[in-house]
Design a protein around this motif. Sequence first.
Motif, PDB file in Angstrom:
ATOM      1  N   CYS A   9       0.802  -1.222   0.000  1.00  0.00           N
ATOM      2  CA  CYS A   9       0.000   0.000   0.000  1.00  0.00           C
ATOM      3  C   CYS A   9       0.836   1.274   0.000  1.00  0.00           C
ATOM      4  O   CYS A   9       2.000   1.299   0.389  1.00  0.00           O
ATOM      5  CB  CYS A   9      -0.935  -0.001   1.216  1.00  0.00           C
ATOM      6  N   ASN A  10       0.189   2.337  -0.467  1.00  0.00           N
ATOM      7  CA  ASN A  10       0.608   3.733  -0.333  1.00  0.00           C
ATOM      8  C   ASN A  10      -0.610   4.589  -0.620  1.00  0.00           C
ATOM      9  O   ASN A  10      -1.480   4.200  -1.405  1.00  0.00           O
ATOM     10  CB  ASN A  10       1.748   4.096  -1.289  1.00  0.00           C
ATOM     11  N   GLN A  11      -0.676   5.730   0.004  1.00  0.00           N
ATOM     12  CA  GLN A  11      -1.800   6.646  -0.192  1.00  0.00           C
ATOM     13  C   GLN A  11      -1.831   7.210  -1.611  1.00  0.00           C
ATOM     14  O   GLN A  11      -2.888   7.487  -2.157  1.00  0.00           O
ATOM     15  CB  GLN A  11      -1.674   7.784   0.836  1.00  0.00           C
ATOM     16  N   LYS A  12      -0.658   7.370  -2.233  1.00  0.00           N
ATOM     17  CA  LYS A  12      -0.568   8.001  -3.549  1.00  0.00           C
ATOM     18  C   LYS A  12      -0.458   6.956  -4.656  1.00  0.00           C
ATOM     19  O   LYS A  12       0.091   5.872  -4.466  1.00  0.00           O
ATOM     20  CB  LYS A  12       0.653   8.931  -3.608  1.00  0.00           C
ATOM     21  N   PRO A 147      -4.814   3.176  -4.451  1.00  0.00           N
ATOM     22  CA  PRO A 147      -4.025   4.338  -4.018  1.00  0.00           C
ATOM     23  C   PRO A 147      -4.878   5.362  -3.272  1.00  0.00           C
ATOM     24  O   PRO A 147      -5.000   6.523  -3.676  1.00  0.00           O
ATOM     25  CB  PRO A 147      -3.488   4.892  -5.335  1.00  0.00           C
ATOM     26  N   SER A 148      -5.483   4.923  -2.177  1.00  0.00           N
ATOM     27  CA  SER A 148      -6.338   5.805  -1.380  1.00  0.00           C
ATOM     28  C   SER A 148      -6.455   5.204   0.007  1.00  0.00           C
ATOM     29  O   SER A 148      -6.040   4.075   0.251  1.00  0.00           O
ATOM     30  CB  SER A 148      -7.729   5.924  -2.010  1.00  0.00           C
ATOM     31  N   LEU A 152     -11.691   0.048   0.983  1.00  0.00           N
ATOM     32  CA  LEU A 152     -10.996  -1.114   0.433  1.00  0.00           C
ATOM     33  C   LEU A 152      -9.609  -1.279   1.051  1.00  0.00           C
ATOM     34  O   LEU A 152      -9.190  -2.401   1.375  1.00  0.00           O
ATOM     35  CB  LEU A 152     -10.892  -0.999  -1.085  1.00  0.00           C
ATOM     36  N   THR A 153      -8.891  -0.181   1.222  1.00  0.00           N
ATOM     37  CA  THR A 153      -7.583  -0.252   1.868  1.00  0.00           C
ATOM     38  C   THR A 153      -7.718  -0.683   3.321  1.00  0.00           C
ATOM     39  O   THR A 153      -6.942  -1.511   3.811  1.00  0.00           O
ATOM     40  CB  THR A 153      -6.860   1.103   1.769  1.00  0.00           C
ATOM     41  N   VAL A 154      -8.694  -0.140   4.018  1.00  0.00           N
ATOM     42  CA  VAL A 154      -8.911  -0.531   5.416  1.00  0.00           C
ATOM     43  C   VAL A 154      -9.267  -2.011   5.510  1.00  0.00           C
ATOM     44  O   VAL A 154      -8.786  -2.723   6.404  1.00  0.00           O
ATOM     45  CB  VAL A 154     -10.003   0.352   6.057  1.00  0.00           C
ATOM     46  N   ILE A 180      -0.268   6.732   5.007  1.00  0.00           N
ATOM     47  CA  ILE A 180      -0.662   5.332   5.153  1.00  0.00           C
ATOM     48  C   ILE A 180      -0.152   4.770   6.468  1.00  0.00           C
ATOM     49  O   ILE A 180      -0.792   3.905   7.086  1.00  0.00           O
ATOM     50  CB  ILE A 180      -0.183   4.482   3.952  1.00  0.00           C
ATOM     51  N   ALA A 181       0.987   5.288   6.938  1.00  0.00           N
ATOM     52  CA  ALA A 181       1.490   4.848   8.243  1.00  0.00           C
ATOM     53  C   ALA A 181       0.518   5.235   9.355  1.00  0.00           C
ATOM     54  O   ALA A 181       0.299   4.470  10.300  1.00  0.00           O
ATOM     55  CB  ALA A 181       2.863   5.455   8.506  1.00  0.00           C
ATOM     56  N   THR A 182      -0.078   6.418   9.249  1.00  0.00           N
ATOM     57  CA  THR A 182      -1.082   6.838  10.229  1.00  0.00           C
ATOM     58  C   THR A 182      -2.285   5.906  10.191  1.00  0.00           C
ATOM     59  O   THR A 182      -2.819   5.491  11.224  1.00  0.00           O
ATOM     60  CB  THR A 182      -1.524   8.279   9.949  1.00  0.00           C
ATOM     61  N   THR A 183      -2.717   5.563   8.980  1.00  0.00           N
ATOM     62  CA  THR A 183      -3.850   4.643   8.836  1.00  0.00           C
ATOM     63  C   THR A 183      -3.521   3.278   9.437  1.00  0.00           C
ATOM     64  O   THR A 183      -4.364   2.664  10.108  1.00  0.00           O
ATOM     65  CB  THR A 183      -4.221   4.491   7.358  1.00  0.00           C
ATOM     66  N   ILE A 184      -2.320   2.782   9.200  1.00  0.00           N
ATOM     67  CA  ILE A 184      -1.918   1.504   9.768  1.00  0.00           C
ATOM     68  C   ILE A 184      -2.002   1.545  11.292  1.00  0.00           C
ATOM     69  O   ILE A 184      -2.494   0.604  11.936  1.00  0.00           O
ATOM     70  CB  ILE A 184      -0.502   1.126   9.302  1.00  0.00           C
ATOM     71  N   GLY A 185      -1.558   2.651  11.879  1.00  0.00           N
ATOM     72  CA  GLY A 185      -1.653   2.793  13.330  1.00  0.00           C
ATOM     73  C   GLY A 185      -3.089   2.757  13.823  1.00  0.00           C
ATOM     74  O   GLY A 185      -3.394   2.130  14.853  1.00  0.00           O
TER      75      GLY A 185
END
Length: 275
Positions: A9-12, A147-148, A152-154, A180-185
Amino acid sequence: MPAKIVAICNQKGGVGKTTLVTGLAEMFSQVLELRVLVIDADPQYNVTSALGVEQPEFTLNDVLAGDPDQNQKIMPGVAADAVMLAGDAWQPRMTRDESYPALHLIAAERNLATRERDSMIARERRLRTALRGMVDEFDIVLIDCPPSLGLLTVNALTAATHALLVTEPRVSSVEGLNEIATTIGEVQENLNEDLVPVGVVINKVRKGRSDQTHWIEQVHEKWGDLVLDPVLSDRELFSKAQAAAAPLRSYGSAANPLRDDLEKLARTIWNGVQL
């Protein structure tokens, strides 16, 4: 041993996730001789096309939509119904179990984007439920995230045992890495406490670019030992292979430098997810 599930993953967008996913899938299946499942969770379905599958009959969208006769409920293990073989070119010439071809796929389609608007209870856990039990047929599962930072990423991070972050050395991609690191946390805190970052891959590197050198240093400064070696060069052969839906081995010795780097990464990741 339960399968290792790695969300990539990556946000971009534009960081080369598709080429990384397909390259790692090739190394895991054809070099390490592992049983591999690739899940395309991106509505752009680039991984599906790159693995030689066109117009799949049953996709991840169908899985996550749920059973229409059960009020859209997700049945544990139902993702098995969507598993298909990747294209013939992607199958290993020899596997440790010839009756079980090593590279499988759960395909995506454009309508997968509608799953971002799902409002069902426990909607973040639908993929995790759908994979329950059936992934143990595989050694490793690679999920290509969109890339978001949407649903789906969650879902992918909630289903995963590990997260592999990918970036290229430019400002927007490095910022996306931090997001994405923030989301992982947040996923670790609220949905999947067992999720472990397995590393950061720096992709699409061009020699002699001073601006890229700066951003590579920034990634190392922030992520330290999580940054994996080697970095991956920005090679035209990656794009050619993706467009042709062909593995790198199809290009003979011209692909050896890329294959060598990907093999090193694959072995490092495989060792990391087994710790």
